[in-house]
Design a protein around this motif. Sequence first.
Motif, PDB file in Angstrom:
ATOM      1  N   VAL A   1      -2.546   3.820 -12.583  1.00  0.00           N
ATOM      2  CA  VAL A   1      -2.558   2.363 -12.455  1.00  0.00           C
ATOM      3  C   VAL A   1      -2.113   2.007 -11.043  1.00  0.00           C
ATOM      4  N   ILE A   2      -2.950   1.237 -10.352  1.00  0.00           N
ATOM      5  CA  ILE A   2      -2.631   0.754  -9.008  1.00  0.00           C
ATOM      6  C   ILE A   2      -2.315  -0.731  -9.127  1.00  0.00           C
ATOM      7  N   THR A   3      -1.161  -1.134  -8.618  1.00  0.00           N
ATOM      8  CA  THR A   3      -0.750  -2.533  -8.642  1.00  0.00           C
ATOM      9  C   THR A   3      -0.742  -3.062  -7.218  1.00  0.00           C
ATOM     10  N   CYS A   4      -1.393  -4.205  -7.004  1.00  0.00           N
ATOM     11  CA  CYS A   4      -1.458  -4.840  -5.690  1.00  0.00           C
ATOM     12  C   CYS A   4      -0.780  -6.200  -5.756  1.00  0.00           C
ATOM     13  N   GLN A   5       0.076  -6.453  -4.809  1.00  0.00           N
ATOM     14  CA  GLN A   5       0.823  -7.701  -4.742  1.00  0.00           C
ATOM     15  C   GLN A   5      -0.067  -8.827  -4.210  1.00  0.00           C
TER      16      GLN A   5
ATOM     17  N   LYS B   1      -7.689   0.676  -1.279  1.00  0.00           N
ATOM     18  CA  LYS B   1      -6.861   1.583  -2.087  1.00  0.00           C
ATOM     19  C   LYS B   1      -7.677   2.211  -3.216  1.00  0.00           C
ATOM     20  N   VAL B   2      -8.426   1.370  -3.921  1.00  0.00           N
ATOM     21  CA  VAL B   2      -9.226   1.870  -5.044  1.00  0.00           C
ATOM     22  C   VAL B   2     -10.309   2.823  -4.545  1.00  0.00           C
ATOM     23  N   ILE B   3     -10.980   2.462  -3.470  1.00  0.00           N
ATOM     24  CA  ILE B   3     -12.042   3.310  -2.920  1.00  0.00           C
ATOM     25  C   ILE B   3     -11.490   4.655  -2.455  1.00  0.00           C
ATOM     26  N   ASP B   4     -10.336   4.650  -1.800  1.00  0.00           N
ATOM     27  CA  ASP B   4      -9.737   5.910  -1.341  1.00  0.00           C
ATOM     28  C   ASP B   4      -9.429   6.835  -2.509  1.00  0.00           C
TER      29      ASP B   4
ATOM     30  N   SER C   1      -9.907  -3.611 -14.510  1.00  0.00           N
ATOM     31  CA  SER C   1      -9.145  -4.359 -13.513  1.00  0.00           C
ATOM     32  C   SER C   1      -8.746  -5.692 -14.124  1.00  0.00           C
ATOM     33  N   ALA C   2      -7.609  -6.229 -13.651  1.00  0.00           N
ATOM     34  CA  ALA C   2      -7.121  -7.504 -14.168  1.00  0.00           C
ATOM     35  C   ALA C   2      -6.358  -8.233 -13.071  1.00  0.00           C
ATOM     36  N   ILE C   3      -6.464  -9.560 -13.106  1.00  0.00           N
ATOM     37  CA  ILE C   3      -5.689 -10.409 -12.202  1.00  0.00           C
ATOM     38  C   ILE C   3      -4.736 -11.210 -13.081  1.00  0.00           C
ATOM     39  N   TYR C   4      -3.443 -11.135 -12.778  1.00  0.00           N
ATOM     40  CA  TYR C   4      -2.424 -11.811 -13.561  1.00  0.00           C
ATOM     41  C   TYR C   4      -1.980 -13.099 -12.879  1.00  0.00           C
ATOM     42  N   MET C   5      -1.311 -13.944 -13.647  1.00  0.00           N
ATOM     43  CA  MET C   5      -0.763 -15.177 -13.084  1.00  0.00           C
ATOM     44  C   MET C   5       0.177 -14.805 -11.945  1.00  0.00           C
ATOM     45  N   GLY C   6       0.120 -15.537 -10.885  1.00  0.00           N
ATOM     46  CA  GLY C   6       0.924 -15.215  -9.717  1.00  0.00           C
ATOM     47  C   GLY C   6       0.142 -14.409  -8.692  1.00  0.00           C
ATOM     48  N   GLY C   7      -1.034 -13.912  -9.061  1.00  0.00           N
ATOM     49  CA  GLY C   7      -1.887 -13.213  -8.119  1.00  0.00           C
ATOM     50  C   GLY C   7      -1.782 -11.702  -8.102  1.00  0.00           C
ATOM     51  N   ILE C   8      -0.962 -11.118  -8.971  1.00  0.00           N
ATOM     52  CA  ILE C   8      -0.854  -9.658  -9.009  1.00  0.00           C
ATOM     53  C   ILE C   8      -2.139  -9.077  -9.604  1.00  0.00           C
ATOM     54  N   ARG C   9      -2.673  -8.055  -8.953  1.00  0.00           N
ATOM     55  CA  ARG C   9      -3.885  -7.388  -9.424  1.00  0.00           C
ATOM     56  C   ARG C   9      -3.536  -5.963  -9.845  1.00  0.00           C
TER      57      ARG C   9
ATOM     58  N   TYR D   1      -5.329  -2.272 -11.279  1.00  0.00           N
ATOM     59  CA  TYR D   1      -6.557  -1.487 -11.424  1.00  0.00           C
ATOM     60  C   TYR D   1      -6.217  -0.213 -12.177  1.00  0.00           C
ATOM     61  N   TRP D   2      -6.935   0.055 -13.260  1.00  0.00           N
ATOM     62  CA  TRP D   2      -6.750   1.278 -14.023  1.00  0.00           C
ATOM     63  C   TRP D   2      -7.868   2.235 -13.637  1.00  0.00           C
ATOM     64  N   LEU D   3      -7.481   3.413 -13.163  1.00  0.00           N
ATOM     65  CA  LEU D   3      -8.438   4.448 -12.772  1.00  0.00           C
ATOM     66  C   LEU D   3      -8.281   5.621 -13.726  1.00  0.00           C
ATOM     67  N   ARG D   4      -9.360   6.346 -13.934  1.00  0.00           N
ATOM     68  CA  ARG D   4      -9.266   7.527 -14.793  1.00  0.00           C
ATOM     69  C   ARG D   4     -10.101   8.655 -14.208  1.00  0.00           C
ATOM     70  N   ARG D   5      -9.743   9.879 -14.619  1.00  0.00           N
ATOM     71  CA  ARG D   5     -10.556  11.050 -14.273  1.00  0.00           C
ATOM     72  C   ARG D   5     -10.414  12.063 -15.390  1.00  0.00           C
TER      73      ARG D   5
END
Length: 68
Positions: free
Chosen positions: A15-19, A30-33, A45-53, A55-59
């Motif tokens: 899980v990648i969290t972006c402020q 970040k996600v592409i890398d 992917s989800a955008i939360y109240m306050g603008g936090i994003r 991204y759930w990645l899997r392999r």
Amino acid sequence: MIETDTRGRTWEYLVITCQPRESLAEARRKVIDHAEYGRWELRRSAIYMGGIRKYWLRRRIMKVERTF
């Protein structure tokens, strides 16, 4: 986190969290890398109240068996 689906495949999750102060271009980079170099795929992917994003990645986890 590790999970097994209905077909018996095992997945590892990241899980990648972006402020909110990070631009969309930075978040995308970040996600592409991770996708390019770590062989991750975007699951959700989800955008939360306050603008936090988030991204759930899997392999897939490859199980290597001995061959001798």
